[in-house]
Design a protein around this motif. Sequence first.
Motif, PDB file in Angstrom:
ATOM      1  N   GLY A 115      35.283  28.173  38.294  1.00  0.00           N
ATOM      2  CA  GLY A 115      35.077  29.607  38.187  1.00  0.00           C
ATOM      3  C   GLY A 115      33.790  29.926  37.455  1.00  0.00           C
ATOM      4  O   GLY A 115      33.124  29.035  36.916  1.00  0.00           O
ATOM      5  N   VAL A 181      38.925  28.052  43.972  1.00  0.00           N
ATOM      6  CA  VAL A 181      37.985  29.012  43.395  1.00  0.00           C
ATOM      7  C   VAL A 181      38.732  30.050  42.576  1.00  0.00           C
ATOM      8  O   VAL A 181      39.538  30.818  43.089  1.00  0.00           O
ATOM      9  CB  VAL A 181      37.148  29.689  44.499  1.00  0.00           C
ATOM     10  N   GLY A 182      38.450  30.063  41.279  1.00  0.00           N
ATOM     11  CA  GLY A 182      39.049  31.040  40.395  1.00  0.00           C
ATOM     12  C   GLY A 182      38.284  32.348  40.400  1.00  0.00           C
ATOM     13  O   GLY A 182      37.187  32.458  40.957  1.00  0.00           O
ATOM     14  N   GLY A 183      38.867  33.338  39.761  1.00  0.00           N
ATOM     15  CA  GLY A 183      38.247  34.662  39.713  1.00  0.00           C
ATOM     16  C   GLY A 183      39.048  35.658  40.517  1.00  0.00           C
ATOM     17  O   GLY A 183      39.570  35.341  41.589  1.00  0.00           O
ATOM     18  N   ALA A 188      34.584  36.998  43.966  1.00  0.00           N
ATOM     19  CA  ALA A 188      35.268  35.705  43.896  1.00  0.00           C
ATOM     20  C   ALA A 188      36.075  35.439  45.167  1.00  0.00           C
ATOM     21  O   ALA A 188      36.137  34.304  45.650  1.00  0.00           O
ATOM     22  CB  ALA A 188      36.169  35.659  42.672  1.00  0.00           C
ATOM     23  N   THR A 192      35.496  32.399  47.754  1.00  0.00           N
ATOM     24  CA  THR A 192      36.575  31.517  48.185  1.00  0.00           C
ATOM     25  C   THR A 192      36.524  31.301  49.687  1.00  0.00           C
ATOM     26  O   THR A 192      36.621  30.173  50.180  1.00  0.00           O
ATOM     27  CB  THR A 192      37.941  32.105  47.793  1.00  0.00           C
ATOM     28  N   THR A 214      37.037  40.328  32.950  1.00  0.00           N
ATOM     29  CA  THR A 214      37.309  39.806  34.279  1.00  0.00           C
ATOM     30  C   THR A 214      38.295  40.731  34.974  1.00  0.00           C
ATOM     31  O   THR A 214      39.071  41.426  34.320  1.00  0.00           O
ATOM     32  CB  THR A 214      37.858  38.359  34.204  1.00  0.00           C
TER      33      THR A 214
END
Length: 305
Positions: A115, A181-183, A188, A192, A214
Amino acid sequence: MTFTLSVTLPFDHIQHGDEFVSMAAVHECSKAAEDAGFWSGTVTDHPVPSYRWLDNGGHYAQDPFVMLSMVAAVTTRLRLQTNIVVLPYRNPFITARAVSSLDAFSNGRVILGLGAGYLKPEYKALGVDFDSRNDLMDEYMRAMKLAWTGEDFSFEGTGYTAVGNRVLPTPVQTPHPPLLVGGNSKRALRRTVELGDAWHPFIVPKMVTDTARTASIDGDDDIIEAIEYMKVHSEKVGRAVPPPVIASSTFQIKPGFNAQEAIDHYAHMKSIGVQGSGASVLATSRSEWCDLARQFGEEVISKVD
């Protein structure tokens, strides 16, 4: 698709001393997680957090690749997951090398959660521009994918240039370990779809994410909306199958936990389109941690599909 479950490994709990910050803890907790049937054990990434964040609910973190290398040495099946690596903190080829080495020596067990991060003071301490983190994130993912081909490659990056470089051995997993994939932001989600293998949301209330800078994911509607957004963006960019959703930890295993409550929770997560999630164990000693992990395996993991 079988619903997968990860467990947060406890090696960041430095307040309990060598109960968790020791080689004995690595041996016992890693083996307990594997015996319990968890799909993966996870570690996080905060090389140099600020005291303000630490003193207001934050936590320490060991080096993720050091910890996962030790976990790999004492297990054979447990996947080795970062949850997450803050990708812009390091030159992408340093990260690519660490991942390639770990995947090769663990026989293909790495899951790379990554991330852009959110801690401005940590970015400053590491000499990385906080406001550029999203652009760096996209760039670094592309750079790592080139490095993992095992072929000679060239890449013009931000402050670095590769001209005819090569990284061997390649990861065992092809073309590379899964990229989770974080976020929680729209960017984000697009990242991804365009660059990742799965979305790895951190499901927390808005009151928490306001502090952390965030975007929030707080409930079913947010998750369903995000899944739909990824589906639409997949169609837009020509991705045939939208990325699956593998959530971060969403259940706390405490003494006296209700197994049926956990089973129902994960069944509900699956019903709204989530294909995997995680759990964290609340314990003050490694013997208690191991006992709870194994109990969770017997009473919950064996019944989740």
